[in-house]
Scaffold this motif. Structure first.
Motif, PDB file in Angstrom:
ATOM      1  N   LEU A 293       0.825  -1.210   0.000  1.00 24.74           N
ATOM      2  CA  LEU A 293       0.000   0.000   0.000  1.00 24.74           C
ATOM      3  C   LEU A 293       0.856   1.255   0.000  1.00 24.74           C
ATOM      4  CD1 LEU A 293      -3.069   0.125  -0.117  1.00 24.74           C
ATOM      5  CD2 LEU A 293      -2.208  -2.104   0.565  1.00 24.74           C
ATOM      6  N   GLY A 294       2.034   1.176   0.612  1.00 22.99           N
ATOM      7  CA  GLY A 294       2.965   2.288   0.523  1.00 22.99           C
ATOM      8  C   GLY A 294       3.334   2.564  -0.912  1.00 22.99           C
ATOM      9  N   LEU A 295       3.533   1.490  -1.681  1.00 25.07           N
ATOM     10  CA  LEU A 295       3.838   1.636  -3.107  1.00 25.07           C
ATOM     11  C   LEU A 295       2.670   2.264  -3.869  1.00 25.07           C
ATOM     12  CD1 LEU A 295       5.678  -1.702  -3.912  1.00 25.07           C
ATOM     13  CD2 LEU A 295       6.631   0.607  -4.064  1.00 25.07           C
ATOM     14  N   GLU A 296       1.447   1.902  -3.504  1.00 26.09           N
ATOM     15  CA  GLU A 296       0.271   2.497  -4.161  1.00 26.09           C
ATOM     16  C   GLU A 296       0.220   4.002  -3.918  1.00 26.09           C
ATOM     17  OE1 GLU A 296      -1.799   1.128  -6.241  1.00 26.09           O
ATOM     18  OE2 GLU A 296      -0.828  -0.826  -6.073  1.00 26.09           O
ATOM     19  N   VAL A 297       0.566   4.413  -2.712  1.00 33.79           N
ATOM     20  CA  VAL A 297       0.588   5.853  -2.409  1.00 33.79           C
ATOM     21  C   VAL A 297       1.665   6.544  -3.238  1.00 33.79           C
ATOM     22  CG1 VAL A 297       0.968   7.587  -0.624  1.00 33.79           C
ATOM     23  CG2 VAL A 297      -0.319   5.513  -0.074  1.00 33.79           C
ATOM     24  N   VAL A 298       2.841   5.926  -3.306  1.00 37.02           N
ATOM     25  CA  VAL A 298       3.934   6.509  -4.103  1.00 37.02           C
ATOM     26  C   VAL A 298       3.514   6.644  -5.558  1.00 37.02           C
ATOM     27  CG1 VAL A 298       6.249   6.086  -4.993  1.00 37.02           C
ATOM     28  CG2 VAL A 298       5.767   5.756  -2.558  1.00 37.02           C
ATOM     29  N   LYS A 299       2.864   5.630  -6.097  1.00 37.71           N
ATOM     30  CA  LYS A 299       2.391   5.703  -7.484  1.00 37.71           C
ATOM     31  C   LYS A 299       1.354   6.817  -7.654  1.00 37.71           C
ATOM     32  CE  LYS A 299       3.052   0.727  -8.226  1.00 37.71           C
ATOM     33  NZ  LYS A 299       2.360  -0.573  -8.408  1.00 37.71           N
ATOM     34  N   ALA A 300       0.532   7.014  -6.625  1.00 36.18           N
ATOM     35  CA  ALA A 300      -0.536   8.011  -6.713  1.00 36.18           C
ATOM     36  C   ALA A 300      -0.007   9.436  -6.747  1.00 36.18           C
ATOM     37  CB  ALA A 300      -1.505   7.851  -5.535  1.00 36.18           C
TER      38      ALA A 300
END
Length: 548
Positions: A293-300
């Motif tokens: 989910l940290g990666l999803e935030v970074v992508k966002a």
């Protein structure tokens, strides 16, 4: 340094008691030809001295900024509203038109709001753009009073042809809870001009967050939103995501320490991914999210050219997860925006190894949970719901006392670890059973069961003093086992009740029952008379009660 002309006694640690002690300040006010601001931060003001300040302010209709932070240290709760009334009265006589009112870091409480109500409703505040009441201990009652005063101000200013157009509202650390937050949400919905709202550390759960989100959605110029250290979770995140659609100009969002976890984080990430390109600060720290989910935030945030800070500290990424997140962030537009990723909360590797040792280990852990009653669940798996018992040494006694003496609402009772009989008796709801069930319906899974069992024990603890509490304890005891059966949690819930009544020994040698044992046993005995309680549950409890 303060712009414009005015008088500042900020940080002088003066103790203004009477005319003599406050003479220097009054003379400075009288001599100032253009008093645009009056900064009294970091002093302490008594009622008599406030009378003379109020008289001096009667001659200054040009006053724009009342900066009165940390002004009542050591004062009685009766002194604060009286002093505020005197100074507010001076501004009303002068016909001042404030743009800034800052009374932060004062122990106002609901009593202090009495001293501000008339001022906020008056024409002095029709022009108000910034209202700061941070760390004032308003509580639910004070929050409701503030909301009503602001709504009245907006209504009267609108009739006068110049509607209140507040831009900045700061009210962190005020114990507003759901009811206070919901009351203020009605003002947010009405004013429609807000740009900066900060309400951290207010004990607001998702029902209040949902109301606030709907209110803020009517403010299209929102730039900064800080709800740090409230409990947003997944449902609150959904409401905020809906509100974001009406807030294209967001610059900063701070939802740190809001128990978003994985599902709530995903909702926020999706809400900002393809829009909100102006974002400069995103704080989602301490939300128990995993590395994916940290990666999803970074992508966002990859398309946010103005991003200055992405704070994902104190989550559960682990070493490899942090390295991967850093790597992806470095490939984006703002590689330096990522904060340090410090204080990672991942379980120790040794603990993880123990969890993977096989079925035999898992069975032993389950037995431990059943024996101690100290339940600890994986929120991602509702079939393993277990109930957490709070350590009595970690209860905030000041908050507990405030709740028991504060406004009698279902929300207050629900969030008070050991509510008093007085609080229970003062609840205004005519059908308390429906009211509490409706409140619990706002939760789901893990949270629902935790709320259900602890609410049952709260009623049980009051049952020998109140027949009404006994009836509720019986009804909720029945609800507990119906829900526990659906979720395959019957044994764990049963053991929880037995341990809390001192009928089953806890493996934790320091554990002591946290609720009134005699009253709780009485309530359980009465609950066993309910026909719908399974016979095997009845037999188990009767066996323990007989040998007590």
């Amino acid at each position: 340094m303060m712009s414009g002309s005015g008088v500042s006694f900020a940080g002088k640690a003066q103790k203004w008691e009477d005319e003599e002690k406050v003479r220097e300040l009054v003379n400075a006010i009288n001599k100032c030809k253009n008093l645009e601001f009056l900064d009294l931060e970091g002093n302490t003001l008594g009622v008599e001295a406030a009378v003379y300040i109020g008289k001096a302010l009667e001659k200054h209709p040009e006053l724009k900024k009342a900066l009165w932070k940390d002004l009542f240290t050591g004062r009685l709760k009766t002194e604060i509203p009286a002093a505020l009334k005197k100074m507010g009265g001076g501004m009303m006589t002068a016909g001042a038109q404030l743009t800034v009112l800052d009374c932060s870091d004062n122990a106002l409480g609901p009593n202090g709001m009495v001293g501000l109500e008339d001022l906020i409703r008056s024409p002095v505040c029709y022009s108000l753009q910034e209202l700061m009441l941070n760390n004032c201990g308003l509580g639910i009652g004070g929050g409701i009073m503030l909301a009503k005063a602001l709504l009245d101000c907006h209504a009267s200013s609108s009739k006068a042809g110049k509607p209140l157009a507040l831009k900045v509202f700061i009210a962190g650390r005020n114990r507003l809870e759901n009811d206070g937050g919901t009351a203020l949400a009605k003002f947010f919905e009405t004013v429609k001009t807000l740009e900066h709202v900060a309400m951290p550390q207010n004990g607001i759960y998702f029902p209040g967050i949902t109301a606030i989100s709907k209110g803020l959605a009517q403010n299209p110029n929102m730039k900064i939103l800080n709800l740090n250290d409230n409990t947003i979770r997944y449902k609150g995140a959904l409401a905020l995501a809906d509100a974001f659609e009406s807030m294209p100009n967001l610059l900063e969002i701070n939802f740190g320490d809001c128990l978003l976890k994985n599902d709530g984080t995903m909702v926020i990430a999706e809400a900002i991914c393809d829009s909100h390109e102006k974002l400069e600060v995103v704080n989602l720290s301490a939300n128990e999210m995993k590395s994916d989910l940290g990666l999803e935030v970074v992508k966002a945030v990859q398309n946010k050219a103005n991003l200055k800070l992405l704070n994902l500290n104190s989550n559960e990424f682990g070493y490899d997860g942090k390295e991967l997140i850093r790597s992806v962030m470095e490939s984006g537009l703002n590689p330096d925006a990522l904060d340090s990723l410090s204080d990672d909360e991942s379980p120790d590797e040794d603990d993880e190894d123990e969890e993977d040792d096989g079925e035999e280990c898992e069975e032993e852990e389950e037995d431990d949970d059943d024996a101690t009653g100290e339940y600890n669940s994986n929120p991602e798996d509702e079939d393993n719901i277990i109930v957490e018992e709070s350590d009595p040494n970690t209860i905030d006694l000041s908050s507990l006392q405030m709740n028991n003496n504060g406004p009698a609402t279902i929300d207050t009772f629900f969030n008070t670890p050991h509510p008093s009989l007085e609080l229970f008796n003062n609840l205004s709801d005519t059908n308390k059973l429906d009211a509490f069930r409706k409140h619990l319906d706002c939760y789901e899974g893990e949270d629902y069961l935790i709320g259900l069992v602890f609410t049952t024990m709260k009623f049980a603890a009051l049952s020998k003093e109140s027949n009404e509490a006994l009836d509720l304890a019986k009804a909720f005891f029945d609800d507990c086992f119906k829900y526990a059966a659906e979720k395959s949690q019957t044994n764990r819930v049963k053991n929880f009740f037995l341990i809390q009544m001192g009928l089953l020994k806890s493996e934790d040698k320091k554990f002591v029952p946290h609720f009134n044992v005699e009253s709780s046993r009485f309530a359980i005995e009465e609950s066993l008379k309910i026909d719908s309680i399974p016979q095997e549950i009845k037999e188990t409890f009767k066996t323990f009660l007989i040998v007590k």
